[in-house]
Write a protein that holds these residues in place. Structure first.
Motif, PDB file in Angstrom:
ATOM      1  N   PHE A  47      42.163  45.762  34.755  1.00 23.72           N
ATOM      2  CA  PHE A  47      41.339  45.472  35.934  1.00 23.72           C
ATOM      3  C   PHE A  47      41.270  43.960  36.171  1.00 23.72           C
ATOM      4  CE2 PHE A  47      37.203  44.231  37.621  1.00 23.72           C
ATOM      5  CZ  PHE A  47      37.251  44.840  38.864  1.00 23.72           C
ATOM      6  N   LEU A  48      40.986  43.218  35.113  1.00 22.55           N
ATOM      7  CA  LEU A  48      40.845  41.766  35.233  1.00 22.55           C
ATOM      8  C   LEU A  48      42.143  41.109  35.692  1.00 22.55           C
ATOM      9  CD1 LEU A  48      38.996  39.353  34.865  1.00 22.55           C
ATOM     10  CD2 LEU A  48      39.656  39.294  32.456  1.00 22.55           C
ATOM     11  N   ILE A  49      43.255  41.535  35.144  1.00 26.24           N
ATOM     12  CA  ILE A  49      44.528  40.938  35.561  1.00 26.24           C
ATOM     13  C   ILE A  49      44.844  41.300  37.008  1.00 26.24           C
ATOM     14  CG2 ILE A  49      46.269  42.656  34.886  1.00 26.24           C
ATOM     15  CD1 ILE A  49      47.750  40.282  33.501  1.00 26.24           C
ATOM     16  N   GLY A  50      44.419  42.489  37.448  1.00 23.29           N
ATOM     17  CA  GLY A  50      44.584  42.848  38.853  1.00 23.29           C
ATOM     18  C   GLY A  50      43.799  41.917  39.764  1.00 23.29           C
ATOM     19  N   VAL A  51      42.555  41.637  39.388  1.00 23.88           N
ATOM     20  CA  VAL A  51      41.725  40.706  40.158  1.00 23.88           C
ATOM     21  C   VAL A  51      42.330  39.312  40.143  1.00 23.88           C
ATOM     22  CG1 VAL A  51      39.492  39.508  40.183  1.00 23.88           C
ATOM     23  CG2 VAL A  51      39.568  41.989  39.848  1.00 23.88           C
ATOM     24  N   LEU A  52      42.694  38.838  38.964  1.00 22.17           N
ATOM     25  CA  LEU A  52      43.183  37.464  38.826  1.00 22.17           C
ATOM     26  C   LEU A  52      44.523  37.242  39.521  1.00 22.17           C
ATOM     27  CD1 LEU A  52      42.163  36.763  35.123  1.00 22.17           C
ATOM     28  CD2 LEU A  52      41.106  35.827  37.198  1.00 22.17           C
ATOM     29  N   VAL A  53      45.425  38.189  39.404  1.00 20.50           N
ATOM     30  CA  VAL A  53      46.727  38.045  40.058  1.00 20.50           C
ATOM     31  C   VAL A  53      46.540  37.947  41.569  1.00 20.50           C
ATOM     32  CG1 VAL A  53      48.848  39.313  40.616  1.00 20.50           C
ATOM     33  CG2 VAL A  53      48.148  39.053  38.245  1.00 20.50           C
ATOM     34  N   SER A  54      45.637  38.765  42.097  1.00 22.68           N
ATOM     35  CA  SER A  54      45.399  38.726  43.542  1.00 22.68           C
ATOM     36  C   SER A  54      44.643  37.473  43.966  1.00 22.68           C
ATOM     37  CB  SER A  54      44.606  39.959  43.980  1.00 22.68           C
ATOM     38  OG  SER A  54      45.391  41.108  43.825  1.00 22.68           O
ATOM     39  N   ALA A  55      43.676  37.061  43.172  1.00 23.50           N
ATOM     40  CA  ALA A  55      42.826  35.927  43.540  1.00 23.50           C
ATOM     41  C   ALA A  55      43.490  34.572  43.298  1.00 23.50           C
ATOM     42  CB  ALA A  55      41.502  36.001  42.777  1.00 23.50           C
ATOM     43  N   LEU A  56      44.398  34.505  42.342  1.00 26.47           N
ATOM     44  CA  LEU A  56      44.957  33.208  41.945  1.00 26.47           C
ATOM     45  C   LEU A  56      46.428  33.044  42.307  1.00 26.47           C
ATOM     46  CD1 LEU A  56      43.372  32.897  38.385  1.00 26.47           C
ATOM     47  CD2 LEU A  56      42.522  31.938  40.533  1.00 26.47           C
ATOM     48  N   VAL A  57      46.919  33.845  43.242  1.00 26.93           N
ATOM     49  CA  VAL A  57      48.339  33.810  43.580  1.00 26.93           C
ATOM     50  C   VAL A  57      48.786  32.399  43.954  1.00 26.93           C
ATOM     51  CG1 VAL A  57      50.050  34.586  45.269  1.00 26.93           C
ATOM     52  CG2 VAL A  57      48.517  36.222  44.223  1.00 26.93           C
TER      53      VAL A  57
END
Length: 121
Positions: A47-57
């Motif tokens: 879940f966290l990596i999903g959020v971070l990948v989307s937020a920090l692209v």
């Protein structure tokens, strides 16, 4: 060299948090046949990596190295998942093994999708 430092710091923090999660689940959940700590780390990490990948692209490279490569890499435990799966297989706990693998993969994929969807929303 600076990039390695960010990965190192994030990885250390993720590993410590994974350890604390594992110890905590062992204290509060008495079922010893299902590796709940590893399972939770994998689902939360997905879940966290999903959020971070989307937020920090398009974000700072060092922030991505710290949080995605370092922290999530240290926190998630796919290698532990694999060795625990083999152990369940070797001990003949095929039903627990099947449940563990299916839930880990299905909920992991769903958690990544949910994390990305929340950021897009």
């Amino acid at each position: 060299m600076r990039s390695l430092l960010f990965v190192f710091i994030g990885g250390g923090a993720g590993s410590v948090l994974r350890y604390l999660l594992s110890v905590g689940t062992q204290r509060f959940w008495m079922v010893k046949t299902f590796p709940l700590g590893t399972f939770l780390a994998n689902i939360i990490g997905c879940f966290l990596i999903g959020v971070l990948v989307s937020a920090l692209v398009k974000s700072d490279l060092h922030l991505r190295l710290l949080l995605i490569t370092g922290f999530c890499g240290g926190f998630t435990t796919f290698s532990a998942f694999s060795v625990e799966s083999v152990s369940l297989w070797q001990s003949g706990q095929f039903t627990v093994l099947a449940i563990y693998i299916l839930l880990s993969v299905i909920l992991g994929l769903a958690a990544v999708w949910l994390g990305q969807s929340i950021v897009k929303w």
